[in-house]
Structures are given as C-alpha cells and as structure tokens.
Enzyme design. Structure first.
Site, mmCIF file in Angstrom:
data_model
loop_
_atom_site.group_PDB
_atom_site.id
_atom_site.type_symbol
_atom_site.label_atom_id
_atom_site.label_comp_id
_atom_site.label_asym_id
_atom_site.label_seq_id
_atom_site.Cartn_x
_atom_site.Cartn_y
_atom_site.Cartn_z
ATOM 1 N N ARG A 114 0.867 -1.186 0.000
ATOM 2 C CA ARG A 114 0.000 0.000 0.000
ATOM 3 C C ARG A 114 0.898 1.228 0.000
ATOM 4 O O ARG A 114 1.771 1.370 0.846
ATOM 5 C CB ARG A 114 -1.002 -0.011 1.157
ATOM 6 C CG ARG A 114 -0.472 0.311 2.504
ATOM 7 C CD ARG A 114 -1.534 0.570 3.557
ATOM 8 N NE ARG A 114 -1.099 0.110 4.866
ATOM 9 C CZ ARG A 114 -0.204 0.732 5.627
ATOM 10 N NH1 ARG A 114 0.371 1.846 5.229
ATOM 11 N NH2 ARG A 114 0.143 0.235 6.787
ATOM 12 N N HIS A 128 -1.812 3.590 6.416
ATOM 13 C CA HIS A 128 -2.833 2.575 6.697
ATOM 14 C C HIS A 128 -4.234 3.145 6.484
ATOM 15 O O HIS A 128 -5.100 2.511 5.902
ATOM 16 C CB HIS A 128 -2.690 2.072 8.139
ATOM 17 C CG HIS A 128 -3.861 1.276 8.616
ATOM 18 N ND1 HIS A 128 -4.072 -0.029 8.215
ATOM 19 C CD2 HIS A 128 -4.910 1.590 9.414
ATOM 20 C CE1 HIS A 128 -5.192 -0.474 8.768
ATOM 21 N NE2 HIS A 128 -5.722 0.488 9.494
ATOM 22 N N TYR A 177 7.173 4.730 10.522
ATOM 23 C CA TYR A 177 7.573 3.315 10.568
ATOM 24 C C TYR A 177 8.127 2.768 9.251
ATOM 25 O O TYR A 177 8.483 1.609 9.172
ATOM 26 C CB TYR A 177 6.424 2.430 11.087
ATOM 27 C CG TYR A 177 5.121 2.514 10.302
ATOM 28 C CD1 TYR A 177 4.940 1.782 9.124
ATOM 29 C CD2 TYR A 177 4.068 3.307 10.758
ATOM 30 C CE1 TYR A 177 3.752 1.843 8.431
ATOM 31 C CE2 TYR A 177 2.866 3.375 10.059
ATOM 32 C CZ TYR A 177 2.714 2.645 8.901
ATOM 33 O OH TYR A 177 1.537 2.708 8.206
HETATM 34 C C1 LIG Z 1 -9.943 -7.358 16.140
HETATM 35 C C2 LIG Z 1 -9.336 -6.051 15.755
HETATM 36 N N1 LIG Z 1 -8.203 -5.630 16.358
HETATM 37 C C3 LIG Z 1 -7.655 -4.446 16.022
HETATM 38 C C4 LIG Z 1 -8.231 -3.646 15.067
HETATM 39 C C5 LIG Z 1 -7.620 -2.296 14.698
HETATM 40 N N2 LIG Z 1 -7.031 -2.403 13.349
HETATM 41 C C6 LIG Z 1 -7.708 -1.986 12.265
HETATM 42 S S1 LIG Z 1 -6.928 -2.323 10.857
HETATM 43 C C7 LIG Z 1 -5.613 -3.023 11.664
HETATM 44 C C8 LIG Z 1 -4.473 -3.592 10.873
HETATM 45 C C9 LIG Z 1 -4.918 -4.658 9.923
HETATM 46 O O1 LIG Z 1 -3.850 -5.024 9.099
HETATM 47 P P1 LIG Z 1 -3.977 -6.088 7.943
HETATM 48 O O2 LIG Z 1 -4.861 -7.209 8.352
HETATM 49 O O3 LIG Z 1 -2.619 -6.446 7.518
HETATM 50 O O4 LIG Z 1 -4.741 -5.329 6.773
HETATM 51 P P2 LIG Z 1 -4.302 -3.986 6.031
HETATM 52 O O5 LIG Z 1 -4.954 -2.877 6.812
HETATM 53 O O6 LIG Z 1 -2.824 -3.907 6.043
HETATM 54 O O7 LIG Z 1 -4.843 -4.068 4.669
HETATM 55 C C10 LIG Z 1 -5.814 -2.970 13.039
HETATM 56 C C11 LIG Z 1 -4.852 -3.438 14.044
HETATM 57 C C12 LIG Z 1 -9.410 -4.123 14.465
HETATM 58 N N3 LIG Z 1 -10.064 -3.434 13.529
HETATM 59 N N4 LIG Z 1 -9.932 -5.335 14.825
#
Ligand SMILES: Cc1ncc(C[n+]2csc(CCOP(=O)(O)OP(=O)(O)O)c2C)c(N)n1
Lengths: 324, 367
Positions: free
Chosen positions: B269, B273, B282
């Site tokens: 990406r 985020h 980071y």
């Molecule tokens: C159960 C849960 N824990 C924490 C969060 C907060 N959170 C939202 S997105 C995220 C990161 C997700 O990363 P990834 O699965 O790699 O997907 P990306 O956003 O990189 O596409 C976090 C920690 C959440 N939404 N749900």
C-alpha cells in the site's frame, strides 16, 4: 400426552423443526453420533445425516461464526455450545457479527440462528461449568435471549426461536435438564418470545425469576403461604425481548418485588428489571425492589448450591421486603 | 489432489508471476484473454486507482471522515473480482477492497453513498466509511473487527455445499488478519468440511505499523495452508494477470468440489494505513518508492503497449472518462442527502420491541 424432561423437550423441538424445514441444521461439538454431551441431539444424526447434523472442530468461533454465514446464506442453523462457559471463544462472533449483521447492513442481511447453551450451576462443575453469562448477551443490542425453566416452555420457545428471523441465544438451565418432568401436549405448539408466564398468582409480593431459580422461587412461595403471605411467581422466560407489562401489572398489584436470578448481581439483568420497576412504579411500591442473585464471585466448586439464590436467601429478602 | 490440468503448483518457492517488470508475458502457457478483455482489466485497474484518489479528495472536502488507501492493491483486487461470478458467488471482503467491489459491479454511487453516509447507502449509514455491503451482489457488509468475517464466510460456503448451489465464496483480508484466532478457526473448519471457498490474503506487509516479520514466524502466508490440508499459492499481486489466473484456478477448484485454497497476493500500500495514520514513522520513503516502481498499472501499461493495446494518449483519454463517471456518481450519492437520525432504531430486530420505541421517543424529543 407424553412426559418429557427438559433435554427431551430440546430434542423434540429440534426434531420437529428439522422435519418441518429442511433448512434447519444443527452444528456443534459432539452433536453427531454422540448426540451431544447432554444428549440433546441424540438420534438426530442417524435421522438427518451428516449434512444437517454437523460435528464441528473444537472451536466456538468457528461454530458461531459459521452459523452466521449459514444463516445469511439461507439455512436456519442451531448451534450448540457445549457449556455456556465456553461461549467466550465465540463471543466476538456473537457480538460483532450475529448481533449486528441486520443493523449494520441496513436490513440487507440477517442471521436467523439459534445458539443453544446449557447454563447455570448446581452440577458440581466449578466456575467453568456453572456460569450464567446472560448479561453479556442482554447487554448486546441485536441478540434475543431466552431462558426457559420447564419442559413445555423449552419445547415451545425453542421452536419459536428456530423460526425467528433474529439471532437467539437460548440458555438451558442444565441442573433442571433431568430434574423436572411434566406432561407435554403431543400436538405441535409454539410459545411467543417476550411473554412472561405467571407461574402462581398471589397478592402480597411478586417473585420475578427466570431459568434455574424459578424452582426455588416456587418453593419459597410455598413456604410463604405457610406463613400467611401470598406470593405471585413470574417466570420471565425471555429476557430480550422482556415482558415489562406483565411485570409492572403484577408489582402494581402486590407493591413488593424480588428479582431472582443465578447470575452475579452487579450489572445483571435482574438489576435492569429492578431498576425499571422502581423507575415506573415508585409511588406504588411498599418496599425497595431487592435483587436476590448469585454472588459477585466466580462460581465456586464448593459450596455448589449455596452460591445460587437458595430458598433461604429468597425468604430472607422476602422478609426484608415485607418488614420494610 | 491437484489434477494434471491445473496450471499452478501450490507452495511455490517464488511468487507466481506472468508479466515481468518490463511488461513481457513470461507465462508457460498461452494467454487466453482477448484484446478486449485485456483492455477491460486495464480499465478496472485505472478506475480503482482513480476512485481511491477521489476518496482522498472527498476526505479533504469534509464529505467523509475516513479513507483506507488501496493504491498498490489493484492488481490483486481486479484479478479476484474477475475470477468470480458476480451476483452468484458470495464475497466477504474487508475494508481495503474498493477496487475489488467496483470491478465486481458494485455501483460506484453506492460506494460513495456508503463513504458519505447518505440515504442512497443500502447499509443506511450505520457503518463508518470503507465498510460497504450489497445484498444484490452477495457482498457481505464489511465489519471492522479484523478476520471476524472469515468464519461467516466459511459458513456460507458450507451452506452452498450442503444446498448444492454451485456457488463459491471468496473472502479477503490483510496480512495482520492471519494472526487472529478467528482466521485459524475459519481455515481449519473450511479444510475439515472441504468447503467451496477461496481465502485471499492481500499481503501489503504491514498491519498498520507492524511489519510481517513481527506478525508471523513463517515467511509466507501461503505456507499456512499446509496446516489446514489444502493448497496455498503465493502470487505477485501487482501482476494483474498472475492474480487473475491463480484466483480463477482457486475458484474453479472450489467450484468443482475440490475444496478451499489460500492465495497470498504480495502487494504494497503506497499510502498510510488510513487517513488516521502517519506511515513516515515506521517506513522509509525509499521503501515506498521501491514498491511504487512495481506498480500494477504501469506494469500492465507496458504489457499492453507491447501488444499495441495502449498509448499514453489512450491512457489519458480513459482517465478523463473514468473521472467524469466517478464525479457523476459522487454527485448522485451526495444529492440523496444525509441519513436522518431517527433511522437509528430501525433494522435491529425483525420484530418491533417496546424498548426501542421508548428510546425512539427520547431521541425525537431532542430533535
Ligand atoms: C480485532 C481487531 N483488532 C484491532 C483492530 C484495529 N485495526 C484496524 S486495521 C488493523 C491492521 C490490519 O492489518 P492487515 O490485516 O494487515 O490489513 P491492512 O490494513 O494492512 O490491509 C488494526 C490493528 C481491528 N479493527 N480489529
């Protein structure tokens, strides 16, 4: 009329609904050949086969989560959680997915499913086989919560829950599974959700109970009769939706109420009922509404029975209300 | 398990790639897509990128409150969308899938309506932006709790199998999601049931700020499929053709009753985020630039150019057309007006509840 206990009532409800509607499937741990550890699904696997009675991996998140997906895809899943104490690995699926699906999708998707779970103590199981976690679910908008206390109610309410278009948490007081038998009509019947049942009429005091302690409430009412006090006993049966009208009508008549439940008192459903009665009937009450509940400790292995609202505890609080 | 006719070996050492960085076809089989189909893929890549850019603009204009940038994910998302049967198969997406959904045929004005919580949103404005869902297209409404949609996706797949509908379920998620218990529970159950489902990891190497090395001790997400008894493939997700062909194979396996697969798409990406994140703390700008050079759109342009299917002018013309389409969709969504507050009490239960009617009364007295 057949004589059924509560486990047999569960089994009959499942069997009748599976025969009536082929979308109804059962899933959970050991529900297949074993028929469930409490035998609530006994014989269903042999009758309906592995596609409709599904032995799942040992993962409550998978059981409840898959039920959500099955339900929204067109099935009517009935998930069994082996003990209510083991719902927590699947808690997120109930709270984040099942409860919110209809709402968060603007009514586009829904999760018509039932999650059955034996709950409550009195079986010498200690804190991980005895809890009554209904408050977590009544606190979660989007779930319906049903807690029967008799074979007839179990049969009629479970059938309604399976036909309901919303996710229903169906909590079965396991200590009553085989403790109560009664004659149940042979012909098919259902009981609507959200209606309390007046188990006994009275004029001096209302005992509002649900689930396991309904039994102790009835016994306490017998004792009170001997002392010349006429107690009305209500069984809520359904916590979401709950029957405020029947409760208020009864307490308006008696002027005194105890709310009796096995779960710990703090932030309990009993507290919700007590608060509502006091908000709406303050000027008609002759004493505060007391909550007679389990204690705010984990459920101990020993003493097993004394944790729950005993007849003695109910009578002590009844005296307090009557003497107020 | 894998039939001789299947093209791709699971658990490959190197990511599966069909176009090299200069835009040459390096597949060991003949491309079976028409020129028109190739141009269509290109249009979807561009449309997804421009939609992402437009979301940034409506964010700055205060018309929405949150964006999850998807630039860099388009190759995987277009490939996935083109591998399924829209409106027949079921999709359980996550919040970074706007290109997937737009390619699938989710009307763009409805995506905008979700972003801006206007009356046009079939989800009635109940969810934060980037959380769409559409019943007509079998697109399960996105939920924020990471990986919580994976067990429901498996349930839908088991249901499709039991009912013999021939449908396949596709579910997508990020690399971070693969650490959640729900994710493992879902893959494990799918494997045990042989459910017709494709698990698609969009591995952009970060879960907010946490890189994949900290997320897992295993170098590849695809390898995790070993543990569940089904094939895992790692694909260059910035190669739209590799993404499409592998996704198609996984979907076909599922459709033929051969069960689940896990496909890991290596993407990146470019943006933070989300609009609430600052990625400079980071990761280096050099790192971002390195990945931008592998851009799925640029690479596909080189590929098309070599076949006489693309010129800079044609690309520019397409962009202008798409921009006009997106602007019209945005205007339509906005014109529907905001969701009224009293909608708050609808759609909770299928039956009326006195408690909610009491509370509706409390709200109405405040308005
Ligand atoms: C159960 C849960 N824990 C924490 C969060 C907060 N959170 C939202 S997105 C995220 C990161 C997700 O990363 P990834 O699965 O790699 O997907 P990306 O956003 O990189 O596409 C976090 C920690 C959440 N939404 N749900």
């Amino acid at each position: 009329m057949a004589t059924l206990n509560i486990v047999q009532a569960v089994k009959r409800a499942l069997d009748e609904e599976m025969a009536r509607d082929e979308r109804v499937v059962v899933l959970g741990e050991d529900v297949g050949k074993r028929g469930g550890v409490f035998l609530a699904t006994e014989g269903l696997y042999q009758k309906y086969g592995p596609d409709r009675v599904i032995d799942t991996p040992l993962a409550e998140a998978a059981i409840i989560g898959a039920a959500v997906g099955m339900a929204t895809h067109g099935l009517r899943p009935v998930a069994e959680i082996q003990f209510a104490d083991y719902v927590f690995p699947g808690f997120d699926q109930l709270v984040s997915q099942a409860a919110k699906l209809r709402y968060r999708s603007g009514g586009q998707f829904s999760a018509p499913m039932v999650v059955r779970m034996p709950s409550g103590g009195g079986v010498k199981g200690g804190h991980h086989h005895s809890q009554s976690p209904e408050a977590y679910f009544t606190h979660t908008a989007g779930l319906k919560v049903v807690v029967p206390s008799t074979p007839t109610d179990t049969l009629g309410l479970l059938k309604t829950a399976i036909r309901d278009d919303d996710p229903v948490v169906f909590m079965e007081p396991k200590r009553l599974y085989r403790a109560i038998k009664e004659e149940v009509p042979d012909e098919e019947f259902t009981i609507p959700l959200g209606q309390a049942r007046i188990r006994r009429e009275g004029t001096d005091l209302t005992l509002i109970a649900y689930g396991g302690p309904t039994v102790e409430a009835l016994k306490a009412a017998d004792e009170l009769t001997k002392a010349g006090v006429s107690a009305e006993v209500l069984d809520l049966r359904s916590l979401v939706p709950w029957d405020k009208e029947t409760v208020l009508n009864s307490v308006a008549k008696t002027g005194r109420a105890l709310v009796i439940a096995e779960a710990p008192r703090t932030a309990s459903f009993a507290s919700e009922v007590a608060a509502t009665v006091m908000e709406e009937l303050l000027d008609q009450l002759m004493s505060p509404v007391y909550r007679v509940t389990g204690f705010d400790t984990p459920y101990p292995y020993v003493p097993d029975r004394e944790y729950m609202p005993t007849v003695t505890r109910i009578l002590n609080f009844a005296k307090k209300a009557l003497d107020y | 398990m894998i039939k001789d006719t299947w093209r791709f070996e699971p658990f490959n050492e190197e990511p599966i790639r069909l176009i090299d960085e200069e835009g040459n076809w390096i597949g060991e089989f003949d491309l079976d897509l028409s020129d028109q189909e190739l141009q269509e893929l290109y249009r979807h890549l561009v449309r997804g990128r421009l939609l992402d850019e437009r979301y940034q603009i409506i964010l700055r204009q205060g018309k929405t409150s949150f964006v999850a940038p998807s630039a860099g994910h388009e190759g995987a998302q277009v490939g996935l969308a083109k591998a399924v049967r829209p409106g027949f198969d079921w999709i359980f997406p996550y919040y970074r899938d706007k290109t997937l959904l737009a390619t699938l045929g989710y009307p763009v004005e409805l995506l905008y309506a979700q972003m801006m919580a206007t009356r046009l949103d079939p989800n009635k404005g109940r969810q934060m932006p980037e959380h769409p869902g559409l019943r007509e297209l079998n697109v399960f409404t996105v939920a924020s709790p990471i990986a919580s949609h994976a067990p429901p996706a498996v349930g839908a797949a088991i249901s499709a199998k039991i009912q013999g509908t021939g449908q396949v379920v596709l579910t997508t998620f990020g690399d971070g999601a693969t650490s959640e218990g729900d994710w493992h529970a879902a893959l494990n159950f799918a494997g045990a049931q042989g459910a017709p489902i494709v698990f698609a990891a969009e591995n952009n190497r970060y879960a907010i700020s946490v890189n994949f090395e900290k997320q897992s001790g295993s170098p590849r997400i695809a390898d995790k499929a070993h543990a569940y008894g089904f094939p895992g493939y790692q694909v260059d997700g910035m190669d739209v053709l590799a993404s499409l062909y592998v996704a198609r194979e996984a979907v076909e396996r599922a459709r033929q009753g051969l069960g689940p697969s896990l496909v890991e798409f290596l993407v990146y990406r470019y943006g933070p985020h989300s609009s609430a994140d600052d990625d400079r703390v980071y990761r280096s700008r050099e790192e971002v630039e390195f990945w931008r050079k592998k851009d799925p759109i640029l690479r596909f342009e080189r590929f098309l150019e070599k076949r006489g299917l693309w010129t800079p002018e044609a690309g520019e013309k397409l962009r202008e057309e798409v921009k006009a389409e997106l602007l019209a969709a945005e205007e339509k969504a906005e014109a529907a007006g905001p969701v009224p507050p009293e909608w708050m009490f609808d759609d909770l239960y299928s039956t009326p509840y006195w408690l909610l009617e009491e509370q509706r009364g409390i709200l109405l007295a405040e308005l």
